[in-house]
Write a protein that holds these residues in place. Structure first.
Motif, PDB file in Angstrom:
ATOM      1  N   LEU A  50      21.604 -46.148 -18.067  1.00  0.00           N
ATOM      2  CA  LEU A  50      21.923 -44.784 -18.502  1.00  0.00           C
ATOM      3  C   LEU A  50      23.355 -44.671 -19.004  1.00  0.00           C
ATOM      4  O   LEU A  50      23.634 -43.982 -19.976  1.00  0.00           O
ATOM      5  N   LYS A  51      24.260 -45.367 -18.314  1.00  0.00           N
ATOM      6  CA  LYS A  51      25.663 -45.334 -18.734  1.00  0.00           C
ATOM      7  C   LYS A  51      25.795 -45.875 -20.150  1.00  0.00           C
ATOM      8  O   LYS A  51      26.506 -45.318 -20.976  1.00  0.00           O
ATOM      9  N   GLN A  52      25.095 -47.003 -20.408  1.00  0.00           N
ATOM     10  CA  GLN A  52      25.133 -47.589 -21.746  1.00  0.00           C
ATOM     11  C   GLN A  52      24.610 -46.619 -22.796  1.00  0.00           C
ATOM     12  O   GLN A  52      25.170 -46.473 -23.872  1.00  0.00           O
ATOM     13  N   ARG A  53      23.523 -45.940 -22.447  1.00  0.00           N
ATOM     14  CA  ARG A  53      22.941 -44.975 -23.381  1.00  0.00           C
ATOM     15  C   ARG A  53      23.931 -43.849 -23.669  1.00  0.00           C
ATOM     16  O   ARG A  53      24.060 -43.396 -24.795  1.00  0.00           O
ATOM     17  N   LEU A  54      24.634 -43.415 -22.620  1.00  0.00           N
ATOM     18  CA  LEU A  54      25.598 -42.328 -22.814  1.00  0.00           C
ATOM     19  C   LEU A  54      26.733 -42.785 -23.709  1.00  0.00           C
ATOM     20  O   LEU A  54      27.163 -42.051 -24.615  1.00  0.00           O
ATOM     21  N   VAL A  55      27.213 -44.022 -23.472  1.00  0.00           N
ATOM     22  CA  VAL A  55      28.303 -44.545 -24.298  1.00  0.00           C
ATOM     23  C   VAL A  55      27.863 -44.572 -25.759  1.00  0.00           C
ATOM     24  O   VAL A  55      28.598 -44.136 -26.650  1.00  0.00           O
ATOM     25  N   ARG A  56      26.626 -45.038 -25.993  1.00  0.00           N
ATOM     26  CA  ARG A  56      26.125 -45.078 -27.380  1.00  0.00           C
ATOM     27  C   ARG A  56      26.051 -43.683 -27.980  1.00  0.00           C
ATOM     28  O   ARG A  56      26.484 -43.440 -29.105  1.00  0.00           O
ATOM     29  N   LEU A  57      25.520 -42.731 -27.183  1.00  0.00           N
ATOM     30  CA  LEU A  57      25.435 -41.340 -27.663  1.00  0.00           C
ATOM     31  C   LEU A  57      26.829 -40.794 -27.975  1.00  0.00           C
ATOM     32  O   LEU A  57      27.046 -40.152 -28.998  1.00  0.00           O
ATOM     33  N   SER A  58      27.776 -41.057 -27.064  1.00  0.00           N
ATOM     34  CA  SER A  58      29.138 -40.535 -27.245  1.00  0.00           C
ATOM     35  C   SER A  58      29.785 -41.136 -28.472  1.00  0.00           C
ATOM     36  O   SER A  58      30.470 -40.443 -29.229  1.00  0.00           O
TER      37      SER A  58
ATOM     38  N   ASP B 124      25.515 -44.486 -11.028  1.00  0.00           N
ATOM     39  CA  ASP B 124      25.616 -45.942 -10.917  1.00  0.00           C
ATOM     40  C   ASP B 124      24.541 -46.660 -11.723  1.00  0.00           C
ATOM     41  O   ASP B 124      24.379 -47.865 -11.618  1.00  0.00           O
ATOM     42  N   ASN B 125      23.821 -45.917 -12.560  1.00  0.00           N
ATOM     43  CA  ASN B 125      22.747 -46.529 -13.344  1.00  0.00           C
ATOM     44  C   ASN B 125      23.327 -47.101 -14.652  1.00  0.00           C
ATOM     45  O   ASN B 125      23.731 -46.363 -15.541  1.00  0.00           O
TER      46      ASN B 125
ATOM     47  N   THR C  94      17.352 -35.021  -8.538  1.00  0.00           N
ATOM     48  CA  THR C  94      15.944 -34.666  -8.707  1.00  0.00           C
ATOM     49  C   THR C  94      15.470 -34.952 -10.132  1.00  0.00           C
ATOM     50  O   THR C  94      14.283 -35.094 -10.382  1.00  0.00           O
ATOM     51  N   LEU C  95      16.425 -35.025 -11.059  1.00  0.00           N
ATOM     52  CA  LEU C  95      16.115 -35.352 -12.444  1.00  0.00           C
ATOM     53  C   LEU C  95      16.141 -36.871 -12.606  1.00  0.00           C
ATOM     54  O   LEU C  95      15.222 -37.481 -13.147  1.00  0.00           O
ATOM     55  N   LEU C  96      17.206 -37.483 -12.074  1.00  0.00           N
ATOM     56  CA  LEU C  96      17.379 -38.937 -12.217  1.00  0.00           C
ATOM     57  C   LEU C  96      16.205 -39.701 -11.603  1.00  0.00           C
ATOM     58  O   LEU C  96      15.804 -40.744 -12.107  1.00  0.00           O
TER      59      LEU C  96
ATOM     60  N   VAL D 268      33.116 -38.560 -23.172  1.00  0.00           N
ATOM     61  CA  VAL D 268      32.943 -37.699 -22.012  1.00  0.00           C
ATOM     62  C   VAL D 268      33.537 -38.443 -20.844  1.00  0.00           C
ATOM     63  O   VAL D 268      33.359 -39.645 -20.709  1.00  0.00           O
ATOM     64  N   ARG D 269      34.310 -37.754 -20.026  1.00  0.00           N
ATOM     65  CA  ARG D 269      35.098 -38.457 -19.001  1.00  0.00           C
ATOM     66  C   ARG D 269      34.261 -38.977 -17.846  1.00  0.00           C
ATOM     67  O   ARG D 269      34.748 -39.731 -17.042  1.00  0.00           O
ATOM     68  N   GLY D 270      33.040 -38.541 -17.754  1.00  0.00           N
ATOM     69  CA  GLY D 270      32.243 -39.104 -16.677  1.00  0.00           C
ATOM     70  C   GLY D 270      30.889 -38.447 -16.569  1.00  0.00           C
ATOM     71  O   GLY D 270      30.676 -37.342 -17.039  1.00  0.00           O
ATOM     72  N   VAL D 271      29.975 -39.202 -15.946  1.00  0.00           N
ATOM     73  CA  VAL D 271      28.667 -38.659 -15.642  1.00  0.00           C
ATOM     74  C   VAL D 271      28.489 -38.797 -14.139  1.00  0.00           C
ATOM     75  O   VAL D 271      28.733 -39.863 -13.575  1.00  0.00           O
ATOM     76  N   TYR D 272      28.118 -37.726 -13.512  1.00  0.00           N
ATOM     77  CA  TYR D 272      28.016 -37.720 -12.057  1.00  0.00           C
ATOM     78  C   TYR D 272      26.618 -37.380 -11.600  1.00  0.00           C
ATOM     79  O   TYR D 272      25.920 -36.580 -12.221  1.00  0.00           O
ATOM     80  N   LYS D 273      26.257 -38.025 -10.498  1.00  0.00           N
ATOM     81  CA  LYS D 273      24.980 -37.694  -9.866  1.00  0.00           C
ATOM     82  C   LYS D 273      25.230 -36.536  -8.912  1.00  0.00           C
ATOM     83  O   LYS D 273      26.133 -36.575  -8.086  1.00  0.00           O
TER      84      LYS D 273
END
Ligand SMILES: [Zn+2]
Length: 385
Positions: A177-185, A173-174, A225-227, A192-197
């Motif tokens: 981080l989601k924005q960063r992933l979209v940019r990376l993708s 729900d961050n 524990t990483l997040l 990538v279909r999703g990022v899960y905690k």
């Protein structure tokens, strides 16, 4: 053995981390030896045949039910034999402050793990002996094809059905981080279909991340524990590494490698089984399921022999994913700091002895990964492609 190749870039490994990893290594070896001795004992004595007879009596001579009873008995005995090592493993994690898990929760996980193993072993064994009875000549080829389909199906359902048996997952729900992933993708030209905690903290103090699933279930999972403990830049570096696995198709490639090895394994199992029946008269027929330990033994020996090669292949993939991460993030600093944090948090050895890494490790030593990141940064940008 000592670790002479610790670079000044990585802090030296603590005595505690060396001890922890030594214990875990020996635990793994003891577990393997125990399983190996158990299989050999079943075959060298008449125990496997006695268990088969017992299974037949319990099922009123019904073949398929007897197969189930036989698998059930084998798994129960194996679990009992290994229970002391399992418990010791649980104690070690607490002794080194790596685990939060209560005894009760651990026992529950053990019970669920046993049931899951029983369900999977039953499906696999029933299918195996069904195919052996229907196609005695080409059973090994047909079983191989069937198992590959099952295996791909399993990889697909694992993130949605198997992992949630042991851990809770929720969509990340961050927003940042989601924005960063979209940019990376987008930079990777993929989605990538999703990022899960991954709620790992209720059981462990370690941090982890992974790319899992296939097709519509393909997703990146990040431990809470990483997040919770890493900076946004560090998490982005970890995400970039996982995305590297995705971009390079590592899951599918690994399945392809497994398929080749498994095909050879089934061919070898067929040869060994015929030798045991025709020359040694250990079993009367192919469909005598008392020969199951022999098939498991062939696969155990093959996995053992191939372990260094498969780990070398995995380390090759990990280095490839790392290089992908170096390319995708603006500076390698957060990659290096995340590596060092992970080593501390997971009590990982930054520089394990060479033979341990060569034989057992699926990931390159952290000291080497940090070194690679540093030399990447020092190279002129034009050579980075
Ligand atoms: Zn990786």
């Amino acid at each position: 053995m000592g670790s002479p190749d610790v670079t000044p870039a990585s802090p030296a490994d603590s005595e505690e981390s060396r001890r922890y990893n030594r214990i875990r290594l020996w635990l793994g070896i003891a577990d393997f030896v125990l399983g190996f001795v158990f299989l050999v004992a079943l075959l060298a004595t008449s125990w496997s045949a006695s268990l088969r007879d017992l299974a037949y009596r319990g099922s009123f001579q019904h073949y398929s039910i007897a197969v189930f009873f036989y698998v059930f008995l084998l798994l129960v005995i194996a679990k009992l034999l290994g229970s002391a090592l399992d418990y010791y493993g649980f104690r070690v994690e607490h002794q080194f402050q790596m685990s939060n898990q209560t005894m009760r929760s651990w026992l529950w996980d053990e019970a669920k793990g046993f049931l899951l193993a029983l369900v999977m072993a039953t499906i696999v064994t029933e299918l195996l002996y069904f195919i052996i009875r229907q196609f005695p000549e080409y059973w090994w080829l047909i079983t191989w094809a069937t198992f590959m389909v099952l295996f791909i199906g399993l990889a697909q359902i694992a993130p949605v059905i198997l992992f949630p048996i042991f851990y809770k997952f929720e969509p990340l729900d961050n927003e940042d981080l989601k924005q960063r992933l979209v940019r990376l993708s987008e930079r990777a030209g993929t989605r990538v279909r999703g990022v899960y905690k991954w709620n790992l903290s209720e059981k462990s103090k370690k941090a982890n991340a992974a790319l899992t699933g296939l097709g519509s279930t393909r997703r990146i999972i990040l431990a809470d524990t990483l997040l919770d403990n890493y900076s946004a830049d560090e998490i982005e570096a970890v995400l970039a590494h996982e995305l590297g696995h995705h971009v390079h198709g590592h899951i599918l490639k690994s399945i392809g490698v497994q398929a080749g090895i498994t095909l050879f394994g089934f061919w070898a199992a067929n040869a060994v089984l015929h030798y045991a029946i025709d020359k040694q008269h250990m079993f009367e027929t192919l469909s005598d399921f008392a020969n199951l330990p022999l098939l498991v033994l062939v696969s155990t020996i093959l996995s053992f022999l191939l372990m260094p090669a498969l780990n070398a292949y995995s380390r090759f993939n990990e280095r490839q994913a790392d290089r992908y991460a170096f390319r995708s993030i603006s500076t390698v600093e957060p990659f290096i700091s995340s590596m060092n944090k992970l080593a501390d948090q997971n009590l990982a050895e930054r520089a394990p002895s060479r033979w341990v890494e060569w034989f057992f490790h699926s990931h390159p030593a952290i000291s080497k990964r940090v070194e690679a990141a540093k030399s990447w940064e020092q190279k002129p940008a034009t050579t980075h492609a």
